[in-house]
Design an enzyme around this catalytic site. Structure first.
Site: not given
Lengths: 340, 340
Positions: A6, A8, A69-71, A176, A192, A221, A282
């Site tokens: 995990h 990003h 990038r997840a966000s 995610h 999250y 997470h 992460e």
């Protein structure tokens, strides 16, 4: 070997974000979307070497399963065309990183999800990333609305065409979400974590794994609140007359270790079967600082796993390496390549 | 003395539920709301003695801070008049239980919240319950929409008039959502847990306790995901330049022990200051069965606290008794009465 499942690309070069801003402006103004900018190898190297690569080496990790990038996926912004263009740009950049550091990074894609757009429209990008770019999995957003939870749950049949393709390609999805635009939910601290718990319960209370016995999900997470409330979920399954969790979900659902303190990792290793835990940290992710009580980075998760009272050498080997190889079968050629 | 801070009247006599159904029907049909039925003392005794009272005695608990069934508050049903009538009926029934068993049950009220209605409209019922019925606190729903999260966060100034009244009356609120009507969220397995985490982060990232230094909240279900992700929240506070959690939230926020396995309680007792933990078991609540691995009820939380490796006698005394007395100052006369 230690595989971080995990990571990003939170440090992508600035032109990517400038392009995104221009793209959003163009959409708002009803103009043609801008072209995706070329980013030089040097810029990519600089963004990786002083960040992710530095930490990998400092922490003795061998490779990272790496995604955009997840966000910033932000599937609630724009429309399907905006999401498609942004997604392919982000995935292509991950592919560039993998090409530059094939021993260190393995690609996982984001998907061109968009509010109100069927998930089957994301199949094409999944196929491109797996078949053409050599990616080994995808990040699946259970809430494209960004915190309003307006779509159908993950267990609704509308998701099934996508799961069929995942099974066919033999790739797992990490559940995610992306940035929250609901003021109730802080992105990394609330949204999250809540989404992880939400997905687990949806799986538990559905027939999804009867319908797809080989479908696999990684819940990041640490699984949200799930290990902490393991008794609640075991009891709920029993009260509902469901099979034991080991039968009902644990052949298909795996948890990463993005939990930033020793006691949390100890709990995970105590209550979850070791077959179901994948090392993940992460980085660069939600928390950047040093824990003053330990003198180490909060997200230096390897330490917690190494030091856990529940981590025998055999358990650590599963968590650091063999579970990831089982959950991501397409890792195999990369690992063979490393060995030669 | 052992005080259970989290019990619901989930076993209320059938006429209450029949009234609710009739009320909903009347609202839907645009007719006058039905009258609240009289329920006999015998019916109430029967519903309590074979359920909550039996378990209290079997588990060696002295008293329960008792409120209406949380999943049935359903603030998203009907309108303000419907919610007001339902709420006062439920609170009056709690008062009847307290009157019948003054040594065993202490009242906490639900509030007549309703979608789109300002929280200040709930002040009158809070005052009635505290000043006239002798209740010691309230259950505050952070999401009257039932899983759609459409209202303002708990830290929005629109909530402040209600907090002023809580401070004036010196009563805490337990943060407690009700049934979910969003198909993403299972009520007891997802929505309850997510709401707990959500509220904690809202408090952490706001100035609410600078504005109300004596305001107190109990976050149930062990605080949702919070203790499991204690490192994430400590790290987030630090990254945001906020004071330490002990300064920022722990003078005002408390966690109950509704966590249904030994490892979860062990984690809570390890990471949270013992001053911040209140014994609670949510009976009759979410999980009704016996854990086959222990031979005891999942929700027999006292066992976990008694057996925790982190529970010294002094810590247990705080969790079982003295913390509740500090958080619920209006318990004092009840305890004095018990002693005489």
């Amino acid at each position: 070997m230690i595989i971080d499942c995990h990571g990003h690309y939170t440090t992508a070069p600035e032109p990517l974000q400038l392009f995104r801003e221009a793209q959003k402006e163009a959409f708002k103004a009803g103009k043609a979307l801008p072209e995706v900018p070329h980013i030089s190898d040097d810029k990519i190297r600089e963004s990786i070497e002083k960040n992710q690569l530095k930490l990998l080496e400092a922490r003795g990790l061998d490779m990272t399963i790496f995604s955009p990038r997840a966000s910033a996926m932000a599937h609630h912004i724009g429309d399907e065309a905006v999401s498609k263009q942004w997604t392919s740009a982000c995935n292509d950049l991950i592919h560039r990183v993998v090409d530059l550091y094939p021993q260190k990074f393995i690609g996982v894609c984001q998907l061109p999800q968009s509010v109100g757009v069927p998930i089957k429209n994301s199949i094409e990008e999944l196929e491109r990333c797996v078949n053409e770019l050599g990616f080994v999995g995808c990040n699946l957003n259970p809430d494209p609305s960004g915190g309003h939870w307006t779509s159908a749950p993950l267990t609704d049949p509308s998701w099934y065409p996508f799961y069929e393709k995942m099974v066919e390609l033999d790739v797992p999805a990490m559940i995610h979400v992306t940035g929250s635009c609901n003021p109730h939910f802080h992105t990394t601290a609330t949204h999250y974590i809540n989404a992880d718990t939400t997905a687990f319960v949806q799986f538990l209370t559905s027939t999804i794994f009867q319908d797809f016995p080989t479908l696999k999900f990684v819940i990041p997470h640490g699984g949200g609140a799930v290990p902490f409330h393991w008794g609640r979920y075991r009891g709920l399954a029993q009260d509902m007359g469901l099979p034991d969790l080991s039968e009902k979900v644990l052949k298909n659902v795996f948890f990463d270790t993005c939990v930033y303190h020793q006691a949390g990792i100890d709990l995970m290793l105590k209550v979850l079967p070791s077959e179901n835990i994948l090392f993940g940290s992460e980085i660069f992710g939600a928390i950047k600082g040093v824990d003053p009580t330990t003198g180490h980075y909060f997200d230096d998760v390897r330490r917690y796993v190494d030091q856990s009272e529940h981590g025998t050498p055999a358990v650590r080997q599963q968590i650091f390496s063999s579970n990831a190889q089982r959950v991501y079968p397409r890792l195999k050629p990369f690992l063979a390549c490393r060995a030669c």
